[in-house]
Design an enzyme around this catalytic site. Structure first.
Site, PDB file in Angstrom:
ATOM      1  N   ASP A  70       0.812  -1.212   0.000  1.00 60.31           N
ATOM      2  CA  ASP A  70       0.000   0.000   0.000  1.00 60.31           C
ATOM      3  C   ASP A  70       0.852   1.271   0.000  1.00 60.31           C
ATOM      4  O   ASP A  70       1.903   1.330   0.633  1.00 60.31           O
ATOM      5  CB  ASP A  70      -0.867  -0.021   1.269  1.00 60.31           C
ATOM      6  CG  ASP A  70      -1.919   1.066   1.277  1.00 60.31           C
ATOM      7  OD1 ASP A  70      -2.748   1.089   0.354  1.00 60.31           O
ATOM      8  OD2 ASP A  70      -1.903   1.904   2.203  1.00 60.31           O
TER       9      ASP A  70
ATOM     10  N   GLU B   4       1.212  -0.140  -4.842  1.00 58.95           N
ATOM     11  CA  GLU B   4       0.254   0.889  -5.247  1.00 58.95           C
ATOM     12  C   GLU B   4       0.946   2.239  -5.239  1.00 58.95           C
ATOM     13  O   GLU B   4       1.192   2.798  -4.173  1.00 58.95           O
ATOM     14  CB  GLU B   4      -0.943   0.908  -4.285  1.00 58.95           C
ATOM     15  CG  GLU B   4      -1.944   1.996  -4.612  1.00 58.95           C
ATOM     16  CD  GLU B   4      -2.450   2.769  -3.399  1.00 58.95           C
ATOM     17  OE1 GLU B   4      -3.457   3.470  -3.542  1.00 58.95           O
ATOM     18  OE2 GLU B   4      -1.839   2.700  -2.305  1.00 58.95           O
TER      19      GLU B   4
END
Ligand code: CA
Length: 490
Positions: free
Chosen positions: A231, A261
């Site tokens: 993340d 990400e």
């Protein structure tokens, strides 16, 4: 070899009933049969909002639904025991499991501390506003409910570099702790985008780095995932994950897969990040998502020849994880940019039927999003199945018109009846002559997406004139494949 197909197995509004890991176990075989062989599961550890937490408001990464913390024992998805069973179930039937790693921030601290901090301009994080001031901040994480099990490490303000809430003054702001700096290099939006939310982990502090590295090793040993979905990488010192992944790969003895990400539509930012981390992870193809968005919302004016330009799919296919939507882009979420439903089959035909990258199918597209009365994308299971069995062989592109574009896969010897022709338009209906290869000469091809289409016949030279209705995609397959689709896909 079967094509790899990943699925993001959650959306934002799943019910918070602690039964989700059981649902995973129940659905595993169905999705494997359909063609899914990699799965990204949501963050499995306790968030600040307890059983209601989607998982990104990280409280205790060692609590996989085992301790009475933040109001419940289970997470939104269930208990540690159920989680470990679900992971094993997927792996037993040949689905690789990717665990969601959120190491940028923590939230829901157990106690406050008093620190000196300077407030920064939210739009320019290098600009100070006012004097250094004493602030009361939520930075002490002691995890009394876990009581030192698995790790006796506790966190305080020295492990972080900033936060956004002063408890005593009841004031929001970007507060940089005295003696700290925002980490470099991070994304340069707002001058330095190290700070995202909660209390921000200071990855310049060796003690913090050791804490999250120890945890990573524990997680590998305990859960045994096949790799990680990572993340918010643009908010973390870029070199951090290069080193973290190396240490964890050394620890496990496996060169496991990881995808990060980095939320940016700018291809140059993504390729720069890949360079810095030395391609030790792949990235989600965010620029491609925005190309889909542009093409779908231009009222037919978007030039479809440009659809794949400046995307990871084109520039770094070896490190591309392509996707159409995710839990952040769905309605009501922070990066809302949901691809309109009419365009979804077109977008999925691109990511699922081409040969570049690993496609990631969104749970909310596959099953629908009941919270917003959004139905499942009707043809998605069909496209996943077509990818698994028939999207093989040489690829030839026909991105030669501003609205009607296509490509063919010519099939290979390893996959019986493989080969297909894909034609799409974001405007009026049209047709195009494409070459399937001479081995298909004389065969009738049918549109697997719409069984009411009349077939076309491949000429002796391997070409056929394929056609497509306005604002749609047609996927042409031979009679054997057509029969397989009719018999096996709902
Ligand atoms: Ca950060």
């Amino acid at each position: 070899m079967e094509n790899k197909t990943m699925m993001q197995y959650f959306e934002w509004y799943l019910p918070g009933n602690g039964l989700f890991w059981d649902r995973c176990i129940a659905q595993a075989e169905k999705i494997k049969e359909n063609g899914i062989n990699m799965i990204w599961l949501p963050p499995a550890y306790k968030g600040a909002t307890g059983i209601n937490s989607v998982g990104y408001d990280v409280y205790d990464t060692y609590d996989l639904g085992e301790f009475d913390q933040r109001g419940s024992v289970p997470t939104k998805y269930g208990t540690r025991e159920q989680y470990l069973k679900a992971v094993k179930k997927f792996q037993d039937i040949g689905i690789e499991v990717y665990a969601d790693v959120v190491l940028n921030h923590m939230t829901g601290a157990d106690e406050v501390e008093e620190v000196y901090a300077v407030e920064n301009n939210p739009e320019n994080r290098e600009e100070e506003i006012g004097e250094k001031t004493k602030r009361t901040v939520w930075t002490k994480f002691t995890f009394p409910g876990r009581n030192g099990k698995y790790s006796d490490f506790t966190w305080d303000h020295t492990n972080f570099n900033g936060t956004d809430w002063d408890e005593a003054g009841k004031q929001y702001g970007i507060f940089l702790f005295d003696g700290k700096a925002w980490n470099n290099e991070t994304d340069d939006e707002f001058a330095n985008f190290d700070y995202l939310m909660g209390t921000d982990l200071d990855m310049e502090n060796p003690e913090t780095v050791k804490a999250v590295t120890d945890w990573g090793k524990w997680y590998l040993d305990t859960v045994n995932p096949n790799g990680f979905r990572i993340d918010a990488v643009k908010h973390i010192r870029f070199e951090f994950y290069r080193d973290w992944l190396k240490e964890l790969r050394d620890h496990s003895g496996k060169d496991f897969f990881a995808v990060g990400e980095y939320w940016s539509s700018e291809i140059d930012k993504l390729t720069h990040y890949l360079d810095v981390v030395e391609n030790s992870m792949s990235l989600f193809d965010v620029p491609l998502h925005f190309s889909f968005q542009d093409a779908a919302t231009s009222n037919g004016q978007y030039d479809m020849r440009k659809l794949l330009e400046n995307t990871l799919l084109s520039e770094r296919p070896e490190n591309a994880v392509t996707f159409v939507d995710n839990h952040d882009t769905q309605p009501g979420q922070s990066l809302f940019s949901f691809i309109p439903s009419w365009f979804k089959p077109i977008a999925y035909s691109i990511i699922l039927l081409r040969n570049e990258g690993i496609p990631c199918v969104f749970y909310g597209d596959y099953y629908g999003i009941p919270n917003d009365n959004i139905p499942a994308v009707p043809s998605l299971k069909k496209l996943v199945y077509l990818r698994k069995k028939y999207a093989y062989g040489e690829q030839e592109d026909y991105f030669d018109d501003d609205s009607v574009v296509g490509f063919v896969r010519k099939g290979d010897d390893e996959h019986e009846n493989s080969g297909l022709a894909v034609l799409m338009t974001n405007a009026e209906c049209g047709s195009k002559v494409m070459n399937m290869g001479e081995k298909f000469a004389g065969q009738k091809f049918y549109n697997a997406m719409d069984l009411t289409y009349q077939p076309v016949t491949v000429e002796d030279d391997g070409t056929a004139e394929f056609y497509v209705d306005g604002g749609s995609v047609s996927v042409w397959v031979n009679e054997e494949v057509y029969r397989d689709i009719c018999l096996n896909i709902e």
